[in-house]
Design a protein around this motif. Structure first.
Motif, PDB file in Angstrom:
ATOM      1  N   LEU A 129      40.588  33.196  55.055  1.00  0.00           N
ATOM      2  CA  LEU A 129      41.093  32.260  54.036  1.00  0.00           C
ATOM      3  C   LEU A 129      40.104  31.112  53.898  1.00  0.00           C
ATOM      4  CD1 LEU A 129      43.228  30.897  52.171  1.00  0.00           C
ATOM      5  CD2 LEU A 129      44.381  30.088  54.249  1.00  0.00           C
ATOM      6  N   ASP A 130      39.608  30.901  52.681  1.00  0.00           N
ATOM      7  CA  ASP A 130      38.642  29.838  52.395  1.00  0.00           C
ATOM      8  C   ASP A 130      39.379  28.686  51.706  1.00  0.00           C
ATOM      9  OD1 ASP A 130      36.625  28.217  51.294  1.00  0.00           O
ATOM     10  OD2 ASP A 130      35.264  29.913  51.028  1.00  0.00           O
ATOM     11  N   ILE A 131      39.418  27.529  52.357  1.00  0.00           N
ATOM     12  CA  ILE A 131      40.066  26.337  51.784  1.00  0.00           C
ATOM     13  C   ILE A 131      39.009  25.572  50.991  1.00  0.00           C
ATOM     14  CG2 ILE A 131      41.276  24.173  52.342  1.00  0.00           C
ATOM     15  CD1 ILE A 131      42.962  26.518  53.219  1.00  0.00           C
ATOM     16  N   ASN A 184      35.527  30.725  37.944  1.00  0.00           N
ATOM     17  CA  ASN A 184      34.156  31.096  38.338  1.00  0.00           C
ATOM     18  C   ASN A 184      34.174  32.008  39.559  1.00  0.00           C
ATOM     19  OD1 ASN A 184      33.149  29.552  36.293  1.00  0.00           O
ATOM     20  ND2 ASN A 184      32.308  27.924  37.575  1.00  0.00           N
ATOM     21  N   ALA A 185      35.065  31.691  40.509  1.00  0.00           N
ATOM     22  CA  ALA A 185      35.151  32.481  41.742  1.00  0.00           C
ATOM     23  C   ALA A 185      35.577  33.909  41.425  1.00  0.00           C
ATOM     24  CB  ALA A 185      36.148  31.826  42.699  1.00  0.00           C
ATOM     25  N   ARG A 186      36.607  34.029  40.597  1.00  0.00           N
ATOM     26  CA  ARG A 186      37.122  35.365  40.279  1.00  0.00           C
ATOM     27  C   ARG A 186      36.029  36.189  39.599  1.00  0.00           C
ATOM     28  NH1 ARG A 186      42.182  34.110  38.690  1.00  0.00           N
ATOM     29  NH2 ARG A 186      42.957  34.616  40.740  1.00  0.00           N
ATOM     30  N   ALA A 187      35.338  35.580  38.633  1.00  0.00           N
ATOM     31  CA  ALA A 187      34.295  36.306  37.885  1.00  0.00           C
ATOM     32  C   ALA A 187      33.142  36.697  38.824  1.00  0.00           C
ATOM     33  CB  ALA A 187      33.785  35.430  36.744  1.00  0.00           C
ATOM     34  N   TYR A 188      32.750  35.784  39.710  1.00  0.00           N
ATOM     35  CA  TYR A 188      31.614  36.059  40.615  1.00  0.00           C
ATOM     36  C   TYR A 188      31.953  37.204  41.579  1.00  0.00           C
ATOM     37  CZ  TYR A 188      27.975  35.226  44.099  1.00  0.00           C
ATOM     38  OH  TYR A 188      26.917  35.378  44.978  1.00  0.00           O
ATOM     39  N   LEU A 189      33.171  37.186  42.120  1.00  0.00           N
ATOM     40  CA  LEU A 189      33.550  38.259  43.063  1.00  0.00           C
ATOM     41  C   LEU A 189      33.647  39.585  42.323  1.00  0.00           C
ATOM     42  CD1 LEU A 189      36.153  36.393  45.299  1.00  0.00           C
ATOM     43  CD2 LEU A 189      33.885  37.197  45.991  1.00  0.00           C
ATOM     44  N   GLU A 190      34.225  39.554  41.133  1.00  0.00           N
ATOM     45  CA  GLU A 190      34.346  40.809  40.349  1.00  0.00           C
ATOM     46  C   GLU A 190      32.977  41.393  40.039  1.00  0.00           C
ATOM     47  OE1 GLU A 190      38.550  40.034  38.135  1.00  0.00           O
ATOM     48  OE2 GLU A 190      36.835  40.529  36.836  1.00  0.00           O
ATOM     49  N   ARG A 191      32.049  40.511  39.639  1.00  0.00           N
ATOM     50  CA  ARG A 191      30.679  40.980  39.329  1.00  0.00           C
ATOM     51  C   ARG A 191      30.045  41.666  40.534  1.00  0.00           C
ATOM     52  NH1 ARG A 191      29.830  36.140  36.787  1.00  0.00           N
ATOM     53  NH2 ARG A 191      28.451  35.245  38.365  1.00  0.00           N
ATOM     54  N   ASN A 192      30.456  41.237  41.713  1.00  0.00           N
ATOM     55  CA  ASN A 192      29.881  41.799  42.940  1.00  0.00           C
ATOM     56  C   ASN A 192      30.745  42.905  43.540  1.00  0.00           C
ATOM     57  OD1 ASN A 192      27.314  40.264  43.838  1.00  0.00           O
ATOM     58  ND2 ASN A 192      28.667  38.708  42.950  1.00  0.00           N
ATOM     59  N   GLY A 193      31.788  43.295  42.788  1.00  0.00           N
ATOM     60  CA  GLY A 193      32.604  44.433  43.217  1.00  0.00           C
ATOM     61  C   GLY A 193      33.638  44.095  44.286  1.00  0.00           C
ATOM     62  N   TYR A 194      34.010  42.807  44.396  1.00  0.00           N
ATOM     63  CA  TYR A 194      34.998  42.415  45.410  1.00  0.00           C
ATOM     64  C   TYR A 194      36.256  41.866  44.748  1.00  0.00           C
ATOM     65  CZ  TYR A 194      31.010  42.618  48.644  1.00  0.00           C
ATOM     66  OH  TYR A 194      29.925  43.027  49.375  1.00  0.00           O
ATOM     67  N   ARG A 195      37.371  41.967  45.473  1.00  0.00           N
ATOM     68  CA  ARG A 195      38.642  41.393  45.016  1.00  0.00           C
ATOM     69  C   ARG A 195      39.143  40.394  46.057  1.00  0.00           C
ATOM     70  NH1 ARG A 195      41.958  43.695  41.321  1.00  0.00           N
ATOM     71  NH2 ARG A 195      43.759  43.051  42.526  1.00  0.00           N
ATOM     72  N   ALA A 196      39.774  39.346  45.557  1.00  0.00           N
ATOM     73  CA  ALA A 196      40.314  38.340  46.487  1.00  0.00           C
ATOM     74  C   ALA A 196      41.624  37.812  45.937  1.00  0.00           C
ATOM     75  CB  ALA A 196      39.321  37.191  46.639  1.00  0.00           C
ATOM     76  N   ASN A 197      42.453  37.266  46.815  1.00  0.00           N
ATOM     77  CA  ASN A 197      43.651  36.542  46.391  1.00  0.00           C
ATOM     78  C   ASN A 197      43.235  35.090  46.210  1.00  0.00           C
ATOM     79  OD1 ASN A 197      45.825  38.624  46.822  1.00  0.00           O
ATOM     80  ND2 ASN A 197      44.829  38.620  48.829  1.00  0.00           N
ATOM     81  N   SER A 253      33.268  30.697  45.287  1.00  0.00           N
ATOM     82  CA  SER A 253      33.524  31.878  46.145  1.00  0.00           C
ATOM     83  C   SER A 253      32.270  32.479  46.772  1.00  0.00           C
ATOM     84  CB  SER A 253      34.287  32.983  45.392  1.00  0.00           C
ATOM     85  OG  SER A 253      33.421  33.730  44.559  1.00  0.00           O
ATOM     86  N   HIS A 254      31.172  31.740  46.784  1.00  0.00           N
ATOM     87  CA  HIS A 254      29.961  32.289  47.409  1.00  0.00           C
ATOM     88  C   HIS A 254      30.156  32.505  48.918  1.00  0.00           C
ATOM     89  CE1 HIS A 254      28.268  31.307  43.546  1.00  0.00           C
ATOM     90  NE2 HIS A 254      27.145  31.921  43.888  1.00  0.00           N
ATOM     91  N   SER A 255      30.970  31.660  49.563  1.00  0.00           N
ATOM     92  CA  SER A 255      31.207  31.860  51.000  1.00  0.00           C
ATOM     93  C   SER A 255      32.100  33.081  51.222  1.00  0.00           C
ATOM     94  CB  SER A 255      31.860  30.622  51.620  1.00  0.00           C
ATOM     95  OG  SER A 255      30.995  29.512  51.492  1.00  0.00           O
ATOM     96  N   LEU A 256      33.064  33.298  50.318  1.00  0.00           N
ATOM     97  CA  LEU A 256      33.891  34.503  50.435  1.00  0.00           C
ATOM     98  C   LEU A 256      33.017  35.743  50.276  1.00  0.00           C
ATOM     99  CD1 LEU A 256      37.100  33.434  48.462  1.00  0.00           C
ATOM    100  CD2 LEU A 256      37.018  34.129  50.865  1.00  0.00           C
ATOM    101  N   LYS A 257      32.082  35.696  49.327  1.00  0.00           N
ATOM    102  CA  LYS A 257      31.186  36.849  49.144  1.00  0.00           C
ATOM    103  C   LYS A 257      30.338  37.072  50.405  1.00  0.00           C
ATOM    104  CE  LYS A 257      27.323  38.780  46.602  1.00  0.00           C
ATOM    105  NZ  LYS A 257      26.317  38.765  47.660  1.00  0.00           N
ATOM    106  N   TYR A 258      29.919  35.987  51.038  1.00  0.00           N
ATOM    107  CA  TYR A 258      29.135  36.096  52.277  1.00  0.00           C
ATOM    108  C   TYR A 258      29.909  36.936  53.310  1.00  0.00           C
ATOM    109  CZ  TYR A 258      26.675  34.494  56.504  1.00  0.00           C
ATOM    110  OH  TYR A 258      25.978  34.442  57.692  1.00  0.00           O
ATOM    111  N   HIS A 259      31.226  36.683  53.412  1.00  0.00           N
ATOM    112  CA  HIS A 259      32.034  37.448  54.367  1.00  0.00           C
ATOM    113  C   HIS A 259      32.310  38.866  53.862  1.00  0.00           C
ATOM    114  CE1 HIS A 259      32.459  34.126  57.015  1.00  0.00           C
ATOM    115  NE2 HIS A 259      33.092  33.379  56.134  1.00  0.00           N
TER     116      HIS A 259
END
Ligand SMILES: C[S@@+](CC[C@H](N)C(=O)[O-])C[C@H]1O[C@@H](n2cnc3c(N)ncnc32)[C@H](O)[C@@H]1O
Length: 258
Positions: free
Chosen positions: A53-55, A86-99, A60-66
């Protein structure tokens, strides 16, 4: 309106307007400016399969790092709708999903309790208007023995400044000036990018005591300027000079006791 709600509103306005210019700027492996990185510190260790969980997740670059290191579940909280977009779009572009949850870390959020292996915050915690309450919430999200890692500006970074460069005398140039009381934890407004932010500067003991009160045991506290800056001879740069004499950021690793 409560003073704290006003502060949150001012900061939210800033982050919604300026999210794009901070895209990926303060994220892992960086913990802070001119500071030791996760690549050297290894505070997280192996995160494969772990619930993270990232507070104040920002872009979301740190979430992508993990995610790149096979983390099991990604969750993020941020006050700014624009950062969450921005976080949602960045993770999606990189093929990841997050809550991803848009909300203030101080408030009751729809986050599972006793669930996470790691809760962390890279340059986010200092924005809270309720440090003790925020640490208690973070403790409630973690499993027993779960790890909480956060970085923020070092308290001394706000209190101390370099001697202005027009004072050319060598003797004076190597000195830093204490310009603000270490004990002053009052909120201040700071103009930034044509807008404003509101922050306060907390003593180290305030962090330590709030961690203890929330049921954490501190495993490590890091105050470490990066090797390149320490070894740099560019001592006419006031920021380098300052970072050679004190840590600009700090970082804590703590474990939830029960
Ligand atoms: C420096 S950025 C953090 C960047 C992020 N950690 C990363 O890895 O990219 C600070 C973030 O804190 C968020 N923030 C500020 N006040 C907050 C609050 N009270 N609750 C939750 N998020 C907050 C801002 O919207 C901003 O995205």
């Amino acid at each position: 309106m409560r003073k704290e709600d006003h502060i949150i509103q001012v900061n939210q306005t800033y982050w919604n307007a300026n999210a794009d210019s901070w895209f990926g700027a303060t994220a892992l492996p960086m913990y802070g400016v001119k500071f030791a990185t996760e690549d050297e510190l290894h505070l997280f260790g192996d995160v494969s399969g772990k619930k993270m969980l990232d507070i104040c997740c920002g872009s979301s670059h740190s979430l992508k790092y993990h995610a790149d290191r096979n983390a099991g579940e990604l969750w993020g909280v941020d006050l700014s709708q624009k950062q969450i977009e921005n976080a949602r779009a960045y993770l999606e572009r990189n093929g990841y999903r997050a809550n991803l949850i848009c909300g203030a870390m101080e408030s009751e959020l729809n986050i599972p309790k006793n669930y996470f292996d790691y809760v962390y915050s890279i340059y986010g915690i200092g924005w809270t208007t309720d440090l003790e309450g925020t640490f208690q919430k973070i403790a409630s999200y973690l499993k027993k023995d779960g790890i909480f890692i956060f970085s923020w500006h070092h308290t001394l970074n706000y209190c101390v400044s370099s001697v202005p460069s027009e004072q050319k005398e060598q003797k004076v140039q190597n000195q830093l000036i204490f310009q603000k009381s270490y004990f002053d934890e009052s909120y201040f407004s700071h103009p930034l990018d044509g807008s404003e932010i509101v922050l306060c500067n907390r003593k180290i003991s305030t962090y330590v005591n709030a961690l203890a009160k929330a049921g954490f045991c501190i495993e490590q506290m890091i105050e470490q300027t990066d090797r390149e800056t320490i070894g740099s001879s560019a001592d006419n740069d006031p920021k380098i000079r300052k970072a050679q004499m004190l840590p600009l950021s700090l970082c804590f690793k703590a474990r939830k006791l029960s």
